[in-house]
Design a protein around this motif. Sequence first.
Motif, PDB file in Angstrom:
ATOM      1  N   PHE A  40      75.242  54.610  51.650  1.00 17.16           N
ATOM      2  CA  PHE A  40      74.577  55.847  52.050  1.00 17.16           C
ATOM      3  C   PHE A  40      73.618  56.423  51.009  1.00 17.16           C
ATOM      4  CE2 PHE A  40      78.124  56.124  55.132  1.00 17.16           C
ATOM      5  CZ  PHE A  40      77.407  56.442  56.273  1.00 17.16           C
ATOM      6  N   LEU A  41      73.964  56.348  49.740  1.00 19.97           N
ATOM      7  CA  LEU A  41      73.158  57.031  48.721  1.00 19.97           C
ATOM      8  C   LEU A  41      71.689  56.594  48.708  1.00 19.97           C
ATOM      9  CD1 LEU A  41      73.027  59.126  46.457  1.00 19.97           C
ATOM     10  CD2 LEU A  41      73.709  57.317  44.870  1.00 19.97           C
ATOM     11  N   PRO A  42      71.371  55.303  48.749  1.00 19.07           N
ATOM     12  CA  PRO A  42      69.950  54.934  48.734  1.00 19.07           C
ATOM     13  C   PRO A  42      69.175  55.520  49.920  1.00 19.07           C
ATOM     14  CG  PRO A  42      71.309  53.029  48.223  1.00 19.07           C
ATOM     15  CD  PRO A  42      72.239  54.112  48.688  1.00 19.07           C
ATOM     16  N   ALA A  43      69.784  55.522  51.096  1.00 16.32           N
ATOM     17  CA  ALA A  43      69.097  56.052  52.276  1.00 16.32           C
ATOM     18  C   ALA A  43      68.940  57.565  52.203  1.00 16.32           C
ATOM     19  CB  ALA A  43      69.864  55.661  53.543  1.00 16.32           C
ATOM     20  N   VAL A  44      69.977  58.251  51.739  1.00 13.73           N
ATOM     21  CA  VAL A  44      69.882  59.708  51.584  1.00 13.73           C
ATOM     22  C   VAL A  44      68.800  60.036  50.563  1.00 13.73           C
ATOM     23  CG1 VAL A  44      71.101  61.783  50.784  1.00 13.73           C
ATOM     24  CG2 VAL A  44      72.253  60.179  52.318  1.00 13.73           C
ATOM     25  N   ARG A  45      68.805  59.325  49.430  1.00 13.12           N
ATOM     26  CA  ARG A  45      67.783  59.569  48.393  1.00 13.12           C
ATOM     27  C   ARG A  45      66.378  59.300  48.924  1.00 13.12           C
ATOM     28  NH1 ARG A  45      67.467  56.342  44.390  1.00 13.12           N
ATOM     29  NH2 ARG A  45      66.232  57.747  43.131  1.00 13.12           N
ATOM     30  N   LEU A  46      66.228  58.277  49.745  1.00 13.26           N
ATOM     31  CA  LEU A  46      64.918  57.978  50.322  1.00 13.26           C
ATOM     32  C   LEU A  46      64.423  59.149  51.166  1.00 13.26           C
ATOM     33  CD1 LEU A  46      62.650  55.852  50.841  1.00 13.26           C
ATOM     34  CD2 LEU A  46      63.955  55.214  52.875  1.00 13.26           C
ATOM     35  N   HIS A  47      65.290  59.668  52.041  1.00 14.94           N
ATOM     36  CA  HIS A  47      64.885  60.794  52.885  1.00 14.94           C
ATOM     37  C   HIS A  47      64.641  62.056  52.059  1.00 14.94           C
ATOM     38  CE1 HIS A  47      65.183  58.739  56.654  1.00 14.94           C
ATOM     39  NE2 HIS A  47      66.447  58.419  56.465  1.00 14.94           N
ATOM     40  N   LEU A  48      65.474  62.308  51.064  1.00 13.29           N
ATOM     41  CA  LEU A  48      65.258  63.479  50.208  1.00 13.29           C
ATOM     42  C   LEU A  48      63.961  63.333  49.417  1.00 13.29           C
ATOM     43  CD1 LEU A  48      68.885  64.146  48.871  1.00 13.29           C
ATOM     44  CD2 LEU A  48      67.649  65.388  50.672  1.00 13.29           C
ATOM     45  N   GLY A  49      63.682  62.125  48.946  1.00 13.64           N
ATOM     46  CA  GLY A  49      62.428  61.877  48.237  1.00 13.64           C
ATOM     47  C   GLY A  49      61.222  62.087  49.138  1.00 13.64           C
ATOM     48  N   HIS A  50      61.319  61.650  50.390  1.00 15.68           N
ATOM     49  CA  HIS A  50      60.230  61.877  51.332  1.00 15.68           C
ATOM     50  C   HIS A  50      60.073  63.368  51.621  1.00 15.68           C
ATOM     51  CE1 HIS A  50      60.084  57.540  53.120  1.00 15.68           C
ATOM     52  NE2 HIS A  50      59.465  57.634  51.964  1.00 15.68           N
ATOM     53  N   ALA A  51      61.183  64.071  51.789  1.00 12.80           N
ATOM     54  CA  ALA A  51      61.110  65.514  52.016  1.00 12.80           C
ATOM     55  C   ALA A  51      60.396  66.191  50.855  1.00 12.80           C
ATOM     56  CB  ALA A  51      62.515  66.096  52.198  1.00 12.80           C
ATOM     57  N   TYR A  52      60.771  65.816  49.655  1.00 13.29           N
ATOM     58  CA  TYR A  52      60.146  66.370  48.458  1.00 13.29           C
ATOM     59  C   TYR A  52      58.653  66.047  48.414  1.00 13.29           C
ATOM     60  CZ  TYR A  52      59.092  66.970  43.485  1.00 13.29           C
ATOM     61  OH  TYR A  52      58.523  67.330  42.294  1.00 13.29           O
ATOM     62  N   GLY A  53      58.315  64.796  48.648  1.00 12.99           N
ATOM     63  CA  GLY A  53      56.912  64.385  48.620  1.00 12.99           C
ATOM     64  C   GLY A  53      56.067  65.107  49.652  1.00 12.99           C
ATOM     65  N   TRP A  54      56.594  65.241  50.870  1.00 17.80           N
ATOM     66  CA  TRP A  54      55.842  65.960  51.897  1.00 17.80           C
ATOM     67  C   TRP A  54      55.672  67.428  51.532  1.00 17.80           C
ATOM     68  CZ3 TRP A  54      52.699  63.395  54.521  1.00 17.80           C
ATOM     69  CH2 TRP A  54      52.997  62.152  55.072  1.00 17.80           C
ATOM     70  N   PHE A  55      56.673  68.003  50.875  1.00 18.48           N
ATOM     71  CA  PHE A  55      56.528  69.397  50.468  1.00 18.48           C
ATOM     72  C   PHE A  55      55.474  69.521  49.364  1.00 18.48           C
ATOM     73  CE2 PHE A  55      57.660  73.609  48.924  1.00 18.48           C
ATOM     74  CZ  PHE A  55      57.830  74.278  50.128  1.00 18.48           C
ATOM     75  N   LEU A  56      55.387  68.529  48.484  1.00 19.62           N
ATOM     76  CA  LEU A  56      54.309  68.523  47.483  1.00 19.62           C
ATOM     77  C   LEU A  56      52.943  68.528  48.177  1.00 19.62           C
ATOM     78  CD1 LEU A  56      55.603  65.912  44.856  1.00 19.62           C
ATOM     79  CD2 LEU A  56      55.525  68.408  44.611  1.00 19.62           C
ATOM     80  N   VAL A  57      52.830  67.739  49.241  1.00 22.87           N
ATOM     81  CA  VAL A  57      51.572  67.707  50.006  1.00 22.87           C
ATOM     82  C   VAL A  57      51.301  69.084  50.613  1.00 22.87           C
ATOM     83  CG1 VAL A  57      50.419  66.704  52.028  1.00 22.87           C
ATOM     84  CG2 VAL A  57      51.706  65.227  50.461  1.00 22.87           C
ATOM     85  N   GLU A  58      52.338  69.731  51.108  1.00 23.22           N
ATOM     86  CA  GLU A  58      52.178  71.072  51.687  1.00 23.22           C
ATOM     87  C   GLU A  58      51.628  72.054  50.656  1.00 23.22           C
ATOM     88  OE1 GLU A  58      52.392  74.329  54.367  1.00 23.22           O
ATOM     89  OE2 GLU A  58      52.378  72.174  54.722  1.00 23.22           O
ATOM     90  N   ILE A  59      52.091  71.941  49.428  1.00 21.61           N
ATOM     91  CA  ILE A  59      51.631  72.845  48.375  1.00 21.61           C
ATOM     92  C   ILE A  59      50.159  72.624  48.081  1.00 21.61           C
ATOM     93  CG2 ILE A  59      51.846  73.403  45.915  1.00 21.61           C
ATOM     94  CD1 ILE A  59      54.872  72.751  46.235  1.00 21.61           C
ATOM     95  N   THR A  60      49.733  71.370  48.030  1.00 21.25           N
ATOM     96  CA  THR A  60      48.343  71.068  47.675  1.00 21.25           C
ATOM     97  C   THR A  60      47.389  71.206  48.847  1.00 21.25           C
ATOM     98  OG1 THR A  60      48.701  68.701  48.035  1.00 21.25           O
ATOM     99  CG2 THR A  60      49.020  69.536  45.793  1.00 21.25           C
ATOM    100  N   ARG A  61      47.912  71.108  50.062  1.00 20.04           N
ATOM    101  CA  ARG A  61      47.136  71.268  51.287  1.00 20.04           C
ATOM    102  C   ARG A  61      45.822  70.467  51.287  1.00 20.04           C
ATOM    103  NH1 ARG A  61      48.787  76.612  54.055  1.00 20.04           N
ATOM    104  NH2 ARG A  61      50.630  77.127  52.861  1.00 20.04           N
ATOM    105  N   PRO A  62      45.956  69.139  51.259  1.00 17.41           N
ATOM    106  CA  PRO A  62      44.732  68.322  51.317  1.00 17.41           C
ATOM    107  C   PRO A  62      44.121  68.395  52.712  1.00 17.41           C
ATOM    108  CG  PRO A  62      46.649  66.925  51.530  1.00 17.41           C
ATOM    109  CD  PRO A  62      47.156  68.333  51.270  1.00 17.41           C
ATOM    110  N   GLY A  63      42.929  67.861  52.862  1.00 17.94           N
ATOM    111  CA  GLY A  63      42.271  67.892  54.170  1.00 17.94           C
ATOM    112  C   GLY A  63      43.066  67.197  55.254  1.00 17.94           C
ATOM    113  N   GLY A  64      43.638  66.056  54.944  1.00 19.88           N
ATOM    114  CA  GLY A  64      44.440  65.310  55.913  1.00 19.88           C
ATOM    115  C   GLY A  64      45.730  64.849  55.266  1.00 19.88           C
TER     116      GLY A  64
END
Length: 153
Positions: A40-64
């Motif tokens: 379970f840990l690798p899969a949970v970490r993958l989803h948490l990492g994606h959540a974190y990365g997408w939130f970073l994108v939200e902060i920077t608000r690129p065009g696409g």
Amino acid sequence: MSSARGQANHALYLARILLAAWRRDLAAEAVATITLTQAFLPAVRLHLGHAYGWFLVEITRPGGLPVQPPQCVAELPEVADGKAVPGELLEFQRLEESGWIGEMLSADSLPSPIASLGNLAVSSPAPGFDQASLWAAQLQTLFDRMGDSLDEY
């Protein structure tokens, strides 16, 4: 889901589904804890990492939206000349370098296979269910707090 915040929330939701399954399997005691952690840990970490990365994108608000989210602050595009680096990014950068986000993203926090030393089975300590649950809760808290300020922009 077309927004970065929507993607972040969805990835966090997927991590919570896995955490619920992990908790059920731990309670059933049909499989060894270390084996469940390895599953379970690798899969949970993958989803948490994606959540974190997408939130970073939200902060920077690129065009696409990018095809894949960044894995850390360093993978974000440079801030345009004359613009201040958002405080949220500075906080995340600090947490990556010497905080729980760095631990969450670290490959060292993956469960290692059990190595045999003589007659003793030894494994390096890895985060388990409780730590992964804490990471999910901490991400949710950060997303909620920072989301309020992002909504004001």
